[in-house]
Design an enzyme around this catalytic site. Structure first.
Site, PDB file in Angstrom:
ATOM      1  N   ARG A  88      45.378  36.609  49.626  1.00 43.26           N
ATOM      2  CA  ARG A  88      44.228  36.516  50.170  1.00 43.26           C
ATOM      3  C   ARG A  88      43.306  35.738  49.750  1.00 43.26           C
ATOM      4  NH1 ARG A  88      39.235  34.633  49.165  1.00 43.26           N
ATOM      5  NH2 ARG A  88      39.331  35.394  47.084  1.00 43.26           N
ATOM      6  N   ASP A  89      43.063  35.036  48.665  1.00 42.14           N
ATOM      7  CA  ASP A  89      42.790  34.046  48.532  1.00 42.14           C
ATOM      8  C   ASP A  89      43.991  32.923  48.098  1.00 42.14           C
ATOM      9  OD1 ASP A  89      41.652  31.978  46.247  1.00 42.14           O
ATOM     10  OD2 ASP A  89      41.309  33.572  44.553  1.00 42.14           O
ATOM     11  N   HIS A 111      38.090  36.307  36.819  1.00 37.21           N
ATOM     12  CA  HIS A 111      39.086  34.918  37.997  1.00 37.21           C
ATOM     13  C   HIS A 111      38.709  33.599  37.783  1.00 37.21           C
ATOM     14  CE1 HIS A 111      39.696  35.157  42.887  1.00 37.21           C
ATOM     15  NE2 HIS A 111      39.735  33.770  41.911  1.00 37.21           N
ATOM     16  N   HIS A 167      40.405  30.097  37.539  1.00 38.93           N
ATOM     17  CA  HIS A 167      41.319  28.864  38.769  1.00 38.93           C
ATOM     18  C   HIS A 167      42.189  27.851  37.340  1.00 38.93           C
ATOM     19  CE1 HIS A 167      41.104  29.416  43.116  1.00 38.93           C
ATOM     20  NE2 HIS A 167      40.754  30.871  42.670  1.00 38.93           N
ATOM     21  N   CYS A 212      41.212  24.943  46.178  1.00 40.14           N
ATOM     22  CA  CYS A 212      39.705  24.793  46.980  1.00 40.14           C
ATOM     23  C   CYS A 212      39.831  23.928  47.566  1.00 40.14           C
ATOM     24  CB  CYS A 212      39.109  25.207  45.591  1.00 40.14           C
ATOM     25  SG  CYS A 212      37.811  25.511  45.719  1.00 40.14           S
ATOM     26  N   ASN A 231      43.953  29.730  42.234  1.00 41.00           N
ATOM     27  CA  ASN A 231      44.083  30.574  40.811  1.00 41.00           C
ATOM     28  C   ASN A 231      45.223  30.245  39.764  1.00 41.00           C
ATOM     29  OD1 ASN A 231      42.280  32.920  42.612  1.00 41.00           O
ATOM     30  ND2 ASN A 231      43.666  32.017  43.554  1.00 41.00           N
TER      31      ASN A 231
HETATM   32 ZN    ZN Z   1      40.217  31.981  43.523  1.00 42.15          ZN
END
Ligand code: ZN
Length: 302
Positions: A9-10, A203, A205, A236, A245
């Site tokens: 997903r991410d 979480h 990055h 991002c 990530n």
């Molecule tokens: Zn992330």
């Protein structure tokens, strides 16, 4: 130790290429084969906004996962939850999200934080009624690219509201890589006091190369739940070109080297990252993909 793989997903959401559904399914099944037991599969977002995840329903229907895997779906809003519920048997958890800072939340979802909280309340109630487990992720929990410093007190107040609204787990996201280890340690010590009974998830990055240092700081503050992405997939849009990530294989390697058991087969996880690299047709950024696992049997070759 609990690790949620968020690459499908991410990762896929933030990579420029749109992978075919069959390739995504193959990669997800490889991750499950490697022993990952928590996998975020996709998100029901608007396909015109995020074409990379337009095949969310097809992915859920096609993927075959062992019963040991808890599958989750990121839910942007109530409409997204209704779409996901058409495939209710295919996942066990939902993740809802908002940002701790007003400007990031406005730019990301076009709502104030209060409006997001109200929407999440309705979403979580509906999800809990469907016996789904609920995770909420707070982005910009350690800093905001538009506002700079984000007060820990504010983040924890939002987290307390999310817990009251039904979140059983709260993820704290450093999606733009602003956190440092001392900040992380102090934050999670406070969070553990403020949120008893809630699973706290980190979480991070790797935008500024501090991702694994932050993991160690969180571990030392008692956190045992992390989110990461195979191949260091993702990123991002702000800051531009930011890396993704923390890489799952880098995280698992560090934990294993420290004697912390994960149940994950690092070799198979690396195979999955290599397969993603091949599917995308370009080298991915994780350290383990370049250097390989530590091998204590052989002297360094220089
Ligand atoms: Zn992330």
């Amino acid at each position: 130790m609990r690790i949620r793989e968020v690459g499908p997903r991410d990762g896929f959401q933030n990579e420029p290429e749109v992978l075919p559904t069959a390739t995504k399914v193959d990669l997800i099944e490889r991750l499950a084969c490697a022993g990952l037991t928590r996998i975020e599969l996709t998100s029901f977002v608007r396909p015109d906004v995020i074409p990379q995840l337009a095949d969310a329903a097809a992915v859920l229907e096609a993927v075959r996962l062992p019963a040991s895997v808890t599958a989750s779906v990121l839910i942007p809003n109530e409409r997204g939850l209704e779409s996901a519920l058409e495939h209710r048997s295919k996942f066990q958890e939902i993740n809802g999200f908002l940002s701790a800072s007003e400007s990031h939340n406005q730019r990301n979802v076009g709502r104030s934080v209060a409006e997001s909280l109200a929407g999440l309340g309705r979403t979580f109630a509906r999800a809990r009624a469907e016996s789904l487990r609920v995770e909420a992720v707070i982005s910009t929990a350690f800093g905001c690219p538009y506002e700079g410093r984000v007060e820990p007190r504010r983040v924890l107040q939002i987290a307390e509201q999310l817990a009251e609204l039904g979140a059983q787990e709260i993820g704290f996201g450093d999606t733009t890589g602003m956190a440092n280890p001392l900040q992380v340690a102090a934050f999670f010590e406070e969070a553990a006091r403020a949120l008893p009974g809630v699973e706290l998830t980190a979480h991070f990055h790797n935008t500024r190369g501090q991702g694994l240092a932050n993991v160690l700081a969180a571990l030392q503050s008692g956190v045992s739940s992390f989110e990461s992405s195979f191949g260091e997939l993702g990123g991002c849009p702000v800051p531009r070109g930011a890396t993704g990530n923390i890489a799952s294989e880098d995280l698992v390697s560090m934990l294993h080297e420290m004697g912390i058991h994960t149940g994950i087969d690092l070799g198979r996880l690396l195979d999955a990252a290599r397969a993603a690299q091949q599917a995308l047709g370009r080298p991915l950024r994780s350290h383990l993909l370049s250097a390989g696992p530590v091998d204590w049997q052989r002297p360094p070759s220089g």
